[in-house]
Design an enzyme around this catalytic site. Structure first.
Site, mmCIF file in Angstrom:
data_model
loop_
_atom_site.group_PDB
_atom_site.id
_atom_site.type_symbol
_atom_site.label_atom_id
_atom_site.label_comp_id
_atom_site.label_asym_id
_atom_site.label_seq_id
_atom_site.Cartn_x
_atom_site.Cartn_y
_atom_site.Cartn_z
ATOM 1 C CG ASN A 40 57.861 31.820 -21.098
ATOM 2 O OD1 ASN A 40 58.835 32.263 -21.707
ATOM 3 N ND2 ASN A 40 57.835 31.749 -19.773
ATOM 4 C CD GLU B 85 59.643 32.131 -7.553
ATOM 5 O OE1 GLU B 85 58.803 33.045 -7.396
ATOM 6 O OE2 GLU B 85 60.101 31.816 -8.665
ATOM 7 C CB CYS C 60 54.909 31.265 -17.503
ATOM 8 S SG CYS C 60 56.013 29.879 -17.786
ATOM 9 C CG HIS C 61 57.129 29.611 -11.935
ATOM 10 N ND1 HIS C 61 58.117 30.195 -12.723
ATOM 11 C CD2 HIS C 61 57.414 29.952 -10.653
ATOM 12 C CE1 HIS C 61 58.954 30.845 -11.939
ATOM 13 N NE2 HIS C 61 58.558 30.715 -10.673
ATOM 14 C CE1 TYR D 108 47.388 31.176 -16.740
ATOM 15 C CE2 TYR D 108 46.057 30.527 -14.857
ATOM 16 C CZ TYR D 108 47.077 30.274 -15.748
ATOM 17 O OH TYR D 108 47.790 29.102 -15.645
#
Length: 156
Positions: free
Chosen positions: A117, A151, A125-126, A94
């Site tokens: 979002n 990912e 945003c993850h 953040y």
């Protein structure tokens, strides 16, 4: 604007995609109420549906879904733009995002912008984590961990 909604079944629940022929207006997280509408799926929604399916199948690492202009603060738009720069398979804190939008003390505000979002996953945003751990996610910790694992990011 004639909005239609379609759904995508994933290993972490049913996601909704809302939009029209031109743009996607919103992606609904699995716990949010969304229902597929009847009738033909608009072009932009079909693109979003296809790309989300490919992402969850491990076949897509970026998105080209046309997104609607939404009513949001300049700060939220700046944060969402910064999220789009986070590469697939990487995370930022953040604080990193706050610094990227020239508001280094605005880490909580970054979290609030992430929560607002309208296009989760497509605007990733993850991929934003806390300095000391996973951090929050509107879809819940289990979904965030799943997305990061998908990912290749195994975060504590």
């Amino acid at each position: 604007m004639n909005l239609q909604c379609s759904t995508v079944i994933t290993p972490v629940g049913v996601w909704g995609i809302e939009g029209d022929e031109e743009v996607v207006t919103r992606i609904y997280l699995p716990h949010e109420k969304s229902h597929a509408t009847k009738g033909p799926i608009p072009h932009a929604v079909a693109i979003g549906e296809e790309q989300l399916r490919e992402y969850f199948a491990g076949e897509r690492s970026s998105f080209s879904v046309p997104r609607a202009m939404v009513n949001a603060t300049a700060f939220q738009h700046d944060v969402w733009a910064a999220l789009l720069t986070i590469p697939f398979g990487e995370v930022r804190t953040y604080a990193d995002i706050a610094a990227a939008v020239n508001r280094p003390r605005a880490t909580r505000a970054v979290g609030n912008a992430n929560h607002a979002n309208p296009w989760p996953v497509i605007v990733p945003c993850h991929r934003v984590v806390a300095k000391s751990g996973l951090g929050g996610y509107g879809g819940g910790e289990e979904v965030k961990r799943f997305l990061l694992d998908l990912e290749g990011v195994h975060y504590p």
